[in-house]
Motif scaffolding. Sequence first.
Motif, PDB file in Angstrom:
ATOM      1  N   ALA A 241       0.813  -1.218   0.000  1.00 60.31           N
ATOM      2  CA  ALA A 241       0.000   0.000   0.000  1.00 60.31           C
ATOM      3  C   ALA A 241       0.849   1.272   0.000  1.00 60.31           C
ATOM      4  N   SER A 242       2.144   1.118   0.199  1.00 58.13           N
ATOM      5  CA  SER A 242       3.012   2.319   0.172  1.00 58.13           C
ATOM      6  C   SER A 242       3.152   2.855  -1.252  1.00 58.13           C
ATOM      7  N   VAL A 243       2.809   2.006  -2.239  1.00 60.84           N
ATOM      8  CA  VAL A 243       2.838   2.463  -3.638  1.00 60.84           C
ATOM      9  C   VAL A 243       1.413   2.370  -4.192  1.00 60.84           C
ATOM     10  N   PRO A 244       0.657   3.444  -4.113  1.00 59.95           N
ATOM     11  CA  PRO A 244      -0.762   3.373  -4.506  1.00 59.95           C
ATOM     12  C   PRO A 244      -0.947   2.968  -5.961  1.00 59.95           C
ATOM     13  N   ARG A 245      -2.042   2.252  -6.217  1.00 56.52           N
ATOM     14  CA  ARG A 245      -2.390   1.843  -7.581  1.00 56.52           C
ATOM     15  C   ARG A 245      -3.782   2.390  -7.880  1.00 56.52           C
ATOM     16  N   PRO A 246      -3.877   3.358  -8.758  1.00 56.75           N
ATOM     17  CA  PRO A 246      -5.186   3.981  -9.022  1.00 56.75           C
ATOM     18  C   PRO A 246      -6.242   2.971  -9.470  1.00 56.75           C
ATOM     19  N   GLN A 247      -5.804   1.917 -10.175  1.00 60.05           N
ATOM     20  CA  GLN A 247      -6.788   0.933 -10.664  1.00 60.05           C
ATOM     21  C   GLN A 247      -6.892  -0.282  -9.734  1.00 60.05           C
ATOM     22  N   SER A 248      -6.614  -0.110  -8.455  1.00 64.03           N
ATOM     23  CA  SER A 248      -6.726  -1.237  -7.527  1.00 64.03           C
ATOM     24  C   SER A 248      -8.170  -1.702  -7.440  1.00 64.03           C
ATOM     25  N   ALA A 249      -8.328  -2.922  -6.956  1.00 62.41           N
ATOM     26  CA  ALA A 249      -9.682  -3.505  -6.829  1.00 62.41           C
ATOM     27  C   ALA A 249     -10.571  -2.613  -5.972  1.00 62.41           C
ATOM     28  N   VAL A 250     -10.019  -2.138  -4.850  1.00 61.49           N
ATOM     29  CA  VAL A 250     -10.820  -1.319  -3.933  1.00 61.49           C
ATOM     30  C   VAL A 250     -11.235  -0.011  -4.610  1.00 61.49           C
ATOM     31  N   ASN A 251     -10.298   0.611  -5.305  1.00 62.58           N
ATOM     32  CA  ASN A 251     -10.619   1.883  -5.958  1.00 62.58           C
ATOM     33  C   ASN A 251     -11.672   1.718  -7.047  1.00 62.58           C
ATOM     34  N   ARG A 252     -11.520   0.641  -7.809  1.00 65.28           N
ATOM     35  CA  ARG A 252     -12.516   0.380  -8.867  1.00 65.28           C
ATOM     36  C   ARG A 252     -13.904   0.190  -8.255  1.00 65.28           C
ATOM     37  N   LEU A 253     -13.927  -0.599  -7.187  1.00 62.78           N
ATOM     38  CA  LEU A 253     -15.220  -0.883  -6.556  1.00 62.78           C
ATOM     39  C   LEU A 253     -15.848   0.404  -6.019  1.00 62.78           C
TER      40      LEU A 253
END
Length: 472
Positions: A241-253
């Motif tokens: 989580a120290s390197v955020p991913r804009p298209q992560s599962a949580v963000n998409r949801l």
Amino acid sequence: MTPARRYAALSSLYSIIIAFAISTETRASEPKIKWDEVQQEALNLFVEYLKVDTTNPPGNEIRAAQFFGEICKREGIEHKIFEPLPGRGTIWARVRGNGNLRPIVLLNHLDVVPHNREYWSVDVFSGVIKDGFIYGRGAMDMKSLGMAQFVTLLALKRAKVPLKRDVIFLGTADEEAGGLHGAGWFVKNHPELLERAEFLFNEGGNNSVDPNGRVLAIGVGPSEKTPAWLRLTATGEPGHASVPRPQSAVNRLLRALNRLLDYTPPVELTPVVEQAFKAMAPLMPPEQAAKFANIREMIKDPEFLRQLEFDPGARALIRNTISITMLEGSNKINVIPPAAIAEIDTRLVPGEKLDNWIAEIKSVIKDDSIKIEPILAFEANASPIDSALVTAVAAVVKKRYPEAIISHPVLTGFTDSHYFRDLGVMSYGFSPFVAPPRELGSGYHGNDERIGKKTFVEGVRFFYEVVERLAK
Ligand SMILES: [Zn+2]
């Protein structure tokens, strides 16, 4: 009155949802039943039944099935007990008619919802009677109605009432969790025991009584909204989580859910709901009455719609609805999970198709990578409001409560009736318990669940009169 007050007053009418008033001749029930004795016995049996703990989960409905089974054995009533899974009991019992007309089913669920002991002032399974009330989990939902149904069967059998229809008592498991192990199991595995039943009585009726005890409406419910419980699963690359991913599962949801939150499904006034609203008109002041009598046109008027939807219950009857209820993401704060899941409770107006609805949801969330799966969904059918069952209820109501009209509430929730409507059995929500709200205690699923003693014993007789009238 301010608009707010006016619509608060109106909203109390929404629970009535009148469809039409029927007038028909009255007929006294047979005198050979000693009602004082039967009602006392009903009360005693009810207290014993409330002591049977059928909290679901886990259910243990077999205890209730055996409770009724023992009485059937003693009384020589034909019956069968089923236990498809350990502890999950269902009972079927029958009093025969001459077969000239098709059977009636008296459907009730044996299970009750869990309780929170600290909020109860009495023992939950003691069946205690205090200040004119009978207390216990299930006192309203729905051991009282189950017992009224059973005593009806018992009274028909003992008095050897000549019947044109078989009367079938069906007490099922698991209703509070969707009915898969109860009514759902029964209709799949033993439809032959329903013998092409024509009618079914179930919970889900709503009566309207004003605080002074004046009976305004007796409900015979022909339909209910249908659940479309959906699971939304988003996936994405996992990582630290120290390197955020804009298209992560949580963000998409979350983006998808945000779009759902901003979305208002369109108004859909289905015929069964239209009929229910229209018939409310006679109970309203003239200006309102004219609008409700013409609701299909009026609902196009944004101001009328705004005021109608002041009541969340009315709003839920004219649109599909969405409640986001369950969320699941990572189980560690510093881990971006590979999947995130939301379960949403959506409810469809009667007649809506699941496929169309899922397509609508997809177009709203605008993310094809999110998987949408139904968890629970079925067709929502309506039963006719001009059937012999409705006529029978109306005839008895005319005699008991001459001023009351017959209403046809459409439930925003659902009962086990859909399993039987799917088989072509005309199924109705009907409660014989007629009392002002205070007499019905904290009601369904509440703390200190209770029912007035007088309300209960009178209801037993009311229910008997309706069934006898329909079956004789
Ligand atoms: Zn119930």
